[in-house]
Motif scaffolding. Structure first.
Motif, PDB file in Angstrom:
ATOM      1  N   LYS A  88       0.823  -1.202   0.000  1.00 15.15           N
ATOM      2  CA  LYS A  88       0.000   0.000   0.000  1.00 15.15           C
ATOM      3  C   LYS A  88       0.860   1.257   0.000  1.00 15.15           C
ATOM      4  N   ALA A  89       1.968   1.211   0.748  1.00 15.63           N
ATOM      5  CA  ALA A  89       2.882   2.354   0.774  1.00 15.63           C
ATOM      6  C   ALA A  89       3.513   2.571  -0.595  1.00 15.63           C
ATOM      7  N   LEU A  90       3.891   1.466  -1.254  1.00 14.36           N
ATOM      8  CA  LEU A  90       4.471   1.567  -2.589  1.00 14.36           C
ATOM      9  C   LEU A  90       3.454   2.139  -3.576  1.00 14.36           C
ATOM     10  N   MET A  91       2.189   1.710  -3.436  1.00 14.01           N
ATOM     11  CA  MET A  91       1.130   2.252  -4.288  1.00 14.01           C
ATOM     12  C   MET A  91       0.959   3.745  -4.060  1.00 14.01           C
ATOM     13  N   ALA A  92       1.014   4.154  -2.783  1.00 16.89           N
ATOM     14  CA  ALA A  92       0.843   5.567  -2.451  1.00 16.89           C
ATOM     15  C   ALA A  92       1.975   6.407  -3.025  1.00 16.89           C
ATOM     16  N   LEU A  93       3.224   5.948  -2.855  1.00 15.82           N
ATOM     17  CA  LEU A  93       4.377   6.703  -3.340  1.00 15.82           C
ATOM     18  C   LEU A  93       4.402   6.788  -4.864  1.00 15.82           C
ATOM     19  N   SER A  94       4.133   5.657  -5.512  1.00 19.50           N
ATOM     20  CA  SER A  94       4.104   5.668  -6.980  1.00 19.50           C
ATOM     21  C   SER A  94       2.937   6.509  -7.481  1.00 19.50           C
TER      22      SER A  94
END
Length: 243
Positions: free
Chosen positions: A15-21
């Motif tokens: 989820k964090a990777l989705m948010a950053l991307s």
């Protein structure tokens, strides 16, 4: 490094990777919109902006590579989370929750694929049209031919035809829906989630999504309404000619 790699395998990590991307792609979208809106300033300003991009290959290709990397990370994380959620729903112990953003969350499953095909269509329309169609009619539309030195007309002439407008409008609407839930979820992922202030998070998500959607849609609307018309000026920019 090992801890970071392990984190990306967890649900919160994905989820964090989705948010950053997603934030990276949002920045690109806003920059792209600001450039597209130069069409309202006229053919010369819009074409000179296109030339400026071509004379900054480091910036242009750097942005493209970063965007592709962010898109790949976003799609991979989204698919992985979707697979986990699907498996979880099969459990008899899973309790279904109805959230305020439940509808938008569900639309992420169809807005994502629509956005992917929209991006491909958009690139064919305004970036690689000359390479693909050459001297032929773009998308088979009679009278619509590609002019390497006139990106302004390439855009305006396309938006005079519903065969170009309809996919563009559907893609932009999907982008708006995707942005609303994406921005909402990004705040939640980084811990900005409180029942007392969630209405601010919702309103900001709606405002950004509506602003970006309206900005992109304003161009085909202006063309169809006759407020923006093709130019009869002749341009020659060697920088825009195929190498």
């Amino acid at each position: 490094m090992e801890r970071a790699l392990t984190l990306t395998k967890t649900t919160i990590g994905k989820k964090a990777l989705m948010a950053l991307s997603g934030v990276a792609m949002l920045g690109f979208v806003i920059g792209h919109l600001s450039g597209n809106l130069k069409v309202f300033a006229g053919a010369e300003d819009f074409n000179e902006y296109a030339v400026w991009l071509r004379t900054m290959p480091g910036l242009l290709w750097g942005a493209r590579i970063a965007l592709l990397g962010a898109l790949a990370a976003h799609m991979a994380s989204a698919f992985s989370l979707w697979s986990r959620n699907k498996s979880a729903r099969k459990s008899r112990y899973t309790k279904k929750k109805d959230l305020a953003t439940d509808y938008a969350a569900k639309t992420m499953y169809w807005s994502g694929p629509i956005l992917f095909f929209y991006i491909v269509f958009h690139l064919v329309h305004l970036t690689f049209g000359g390479m693909i169609f050459g001297e032929s009619a773009v998308f088979g539309i009679e009278g619509y031919e590609w002019d390497h030195s006139n990106p302004y007309n390439n855009m305006v002439l396309g938006f005079q035809h519903w065969a170009v407008v309809v996919p563009y409008v559907l893609g932009v609407i999907a982008l708006g829906v995707h942005l609303f839930h994406g921005i909402w979820s990004a705040f939640q992922t980084v811990g900005l989630n409180h029942t007392k202030y969630n209405f601010l998070r919702r309103d900001l998500s709606i405002a950004l999504a509506v602003f970006i959607t309206a900005g992109f849609l304003s161009i085909p609307v202006a063309v169809l309404a006759g407020w923006i018309e093709p130019t009869t000026q002749t341009f020659f920019y060697p920088e825009l000619e195929p190498s």
